[in-house]
Design a protein around this motif. Sequence first.
Motif, PDB file in Angstrom:
ATOM      1  N   SER A   2       0.824  -1.197   0.000  1.00 12.24           N
ATOM      2  CA  SER A   2       0.000   0.000   0.000  1.00 12.24           C
ATOM      3  C   SER A   2       0.862   1.253   0.000  1.00 12.24           C
ATOM      4  CB  SER A   2      -0.908   0.009   1.232  1.00 12.24           C
ATOM      5  OG  SER A   2      -0.156   0.237   2.409  1.00 12.24           O
ATOM      6  N   LYS A   3       0.269   2.348  -0.462  1.00 16.37           N
ATOM      7  CA  LYS A   3       0.963   3.632  -0.448  1.00 16.37           C
ATOM      8  C   LYS A   3       1.330   4.039   0.972  1.00 16.37           C
ATOM      9  CE  LYS A   3       0.920   4.542  -4.861  1.00 16.37           C
ATOM     10  NZ  LYS A   3       2.200   4.630  -5.622  1.00 16.37           N
ATOM     11  N   GLN A   4       0.496   3.656   1.929  1.00 14.81           N
ATOM     12  CA  GLN A   4       0.770   3.974   3.327  1.00 14.81           C
ATOM     13  C   GLN A   4       2.031   3.280   3.825  1.00 14.81           C
ATOM     14  OE1 GLN A   4      -2.415   2.928   5.995  1.00 14.81           O
ATOM     15  NE2 GLN A   4      -1.448   3.904   7.762  1.00 14.81           N
ATOM     16  N   ILE A   5       2.176   2.002   3.494  1.00 14.29           N
ATOM     17  CA  ILE A   5       3.366   1.259   3.906  1.00 14.29           C
ATOM     18  C   ILE A   5       4.602   1.799   3.202  1.00 14.29           C
ATOM     19  CG2 ILE A   5       4.477  -1.004   3.912  1.00 14.29           C
ATOM     20  CD1 ILE A   5       2.243  -0.676   5.946  1.00 14.29           C
ATOM     21  N   GLU A   6       4.473   2.071   1.907  1.00 17.39           N
ATOM     22  CA  GLU A   6       5.594   2.634   1.155  1.00 17.39           C
ATOM     23  C   GLU A   6       6.045   3.953   1.759  1.00 17.39           C
ATOM     24  OE1 GLU A   6       6.579   4.218  -3.382  1.00 17.39           O
ATOM     25  OE2 GLU A   6       4.938   2.800  -3.046  1.00 17.39           O
ATOM     26  N   ASP A 123      -3.411  -9.195  -0.915  1.00 17.65           N
ATOM     27  CA  ASP A 123      -3.774 -10.446  -1.590  1.00 17.65           C
ATOM     28  C   ASP A 123      -3.731 -10.283  -3.103  1.00 17.65           C
ATOM     29  OD1 ASP A 123      -4.164 -11.553   0.891  1.00 17.65           O
ATOM     30  OD2 ASP A 123      -6.359 -11.523   0.794  1.00 17.65           O
ATOM     31  N   GLU A 124      -4.165  -9.121  -3.584  1.00 19.73           N
ATOM     32  CA  GLU A 124      -4.226  -8.874  -5.021  1.00 19.73           C
ATOM     33  C   GLU A 124      -2.842  -8.748  -5.642  1.00 19.73           C
ATOM     34  OE1 GLU A 124      -7.872  -8.141  -3.056  1.00 19.73           O
ATOM     35  OE2 GLU A 124      -5.937  -7.155  -2.686  1.00 19.73           O
ATOM     36  N   GLU A 125      -1.855  -8.329  -4.855  1.00 14.85           N
ATOM     37  CA  GLU A 125      -0.497  -8.147  -5.373  1.00 14.85           C
ATOM     38  C   GLU A 125       0.302  -9.450  -5.430  1.00 14.85           C
ATOM     39  OE1 GLU A 125       0.599  -3.583  -4.040  1.00 14.85           O
ATOM     40  OE2 GLU A 125       0.640  -5.176  -2.524  1.00 14.85           O
ATOM     41  N   LEU A 128       0.990 -11.056  -8.907  1.00 13.54           N
ATOM     42  CA  LEU A 128       1.949 -10.270  -9.677  1.00 13.54           C
ATOM     43  C   LEU A 128       3.364 -10.470  -9.141  1.00 13.54           C
ATOM     44  CD1 LEU A 128       2.688  -8.214 -11.821  1.00 13.54           C
ATOM     45  CD2 LEU A 128       1.977  -6.387 -10.254  1.00 13.54           C
ATOM     46  N   TYR A 129       3.495 -10.553  -7.833  1.00 11.79           N
ATOM     47  CA  TYR A 129       4.794 -10.814  -7.212  1.00 11.79           C
ATOM     48  C   TYR A 129       5.349 -12.151  -7.716  1.00 11.79           C
ATOM     49  CZ  TYR A 129       8.156 -11.649  -3.392  1.00 11.79           C
ATOM     50  OH  TYR A 129       9.285 -11.917  -2.657  1.00 11.79           O
ATOM     51  N   LEU A 130       4.523 -13.198  -7.691  1.00  9.75           N
ATOM     52  CA  LEU A 130       4.951 -14.503  -8.199  1.00  9.75           C
ATOM     53  C   LEU A 130       5.339 -14.404  -9.668  1.00  9.75           C
ATOM     54  CD1 LEU A 130       5.316 -17.569  -8.128  1.00  9.75           C
ATOM     55  CD2 LEU A 130       2.840 -17.790  -8.478  1.00  9.75           C
ATOM     56  N   GLN A 131       4.568 -13.675 -10.436  1.00  6.03           N
ATOM     57  CA  GLN A 131       4.865 -13.503 -11.861  1.00  6.03           C
ATOM     58  C   GLN A 131       6.242 -12.886 -12.061  1.00  6.03           C
ATOM     59  OE1 GLN A 131       1.715 -11.604 -14.206  1.00  6.03           O
ATOM     60  NE2 GLN A 131       3.281 -10.451 -15.312  1.00  6.03           N
ATOM     61  N   GLN A 132       6.580 -11.905 -11.240  1.00 10.18           N
ATOM     62  CA  GLN A 132       7.895 -11.263 -11.337  1.00 10.18           C
ATOM     63  C   GLN A 132       9.011 -12.223 -10.935  1.00 10.18           C
ATOM     64  OE1 GLN A 132       7.306  -8.709 -13.290  1.00 10.18           O
ATOM     65  NE2 GLN A 132       8.165  -7.055 -12.033  1.00 10.18           N
ATOM     66  N   ILE A 133       8.781 -12.990  -9.878  1.00 11.32           N
ATOM     67  CA  ILE A 133       9.775 -13.990  -9.461  1.00 11.32           C
ATOM     68  C   ILE A 133      10.045 -14.969 -10.597  1.00 11.32           C
ATOM     69  CG2 ILE A 133      10.288 -15.895  -7.879  1.00 11.32           C
ATOM     70  CD1 ILE A 133      10.433 -13.149  -6.552  1.00 11.32           C
ATOM     71  N   LYS A 134       8.969 -15.485 -11.182  1.00 11.03           N
ATOM     72  CA  LYS A 134       9.113 -16.444 -12.287  1.00 11.03           C
ATOM     73  C   LYS A 134       9.812 -15.810 -13.495  1.00 11.03           C
ATOM     74  CE  LYS A 134       6.992 -19.923 -12.900  1.00 11.03           C
ATOM     75  NZ  LYS A 134       7.401 -21.345 -12.910  1.00 11.03           N
ATOM     76  N   LYS A 135       9.546 -14.553 -13.717  1.00 11.46           N
ATOM     77  CA  LYS A 135      10.108 -13.852 -14.866  1.00 11.46           C
ATOM     78  C   LYS A 135      11.614 -13.646 -14.720  1.00 11.46           C
ATOM     79  CE  LYS A 135       9.450  -9.522 -17.458  1.00 11.46           C
ATOM     80  NZ  LYS A 135       8.646  -8.286 -17.516  1.00 11.46           N
TER      81      LYS A 135
END
Length: 204
Positions: A2-6, A123-125, A128-135
């Motif tokens: 989230s933007k808050q955590i960032e 949960d929604e991210e 995408l995180y897995l996709q980046q790892i695989k990439k």
Amino acid sequence: MSKQIEAYYKHSYANEKPVEHEWTAGTANPELVNLVYDQTIKEGSNILEIGCGLGAESVFLAVRGMNMTSVDISQDAINTAESIAKAYQVDVDWRVGDILKMELPEHSFDVITDQGCFHHLTDEERPLYLQQIKKFLKPGGMFLLRCFSDKIPGGPQPRRITSDELLQTFYPELKLEHMELVLSFSTDQRQYPQGWYTIWYNRD
């Protein structure tokens, strides 16, 4: 994330001393050290660290002969990491950015390591995180993930992660080699908590 955590991490690295960060240990995690010393992670490996913070683990790996690319959302954290690497006279490819949006050479890393990013994702991210790892990970490459577990009490952030959540996120795209609860992320407020130490391999 989230933007808050960032914003929280950017503010912390910009305005607080490293010793004031409860997540900063000043050294590499013992599980990572053991993987290097027993040569599970071999000298000369191309390694990506996600959420490198002040760079303690990246510098350790560079000192041990690894080719490091290290990412964090905070420019101030990277500035400090650069100065530490300079003191040890090692080269690290430091990058400021969000791993979910970052472009890096495909299938270029033998190892990807994360100690502190995944447990902030929504949960929604996660897909995408897995996709980046695989990439970014080479076929057969290692993904080393260490994160908060549901055995650590209290607090909405970082998120407390169950073993089922890890399996639902990464299996079957990644092969689970090792999953263990280890003492980690200890602070004055959280004595002897247990975090996940997991090793996965890319099936592609």
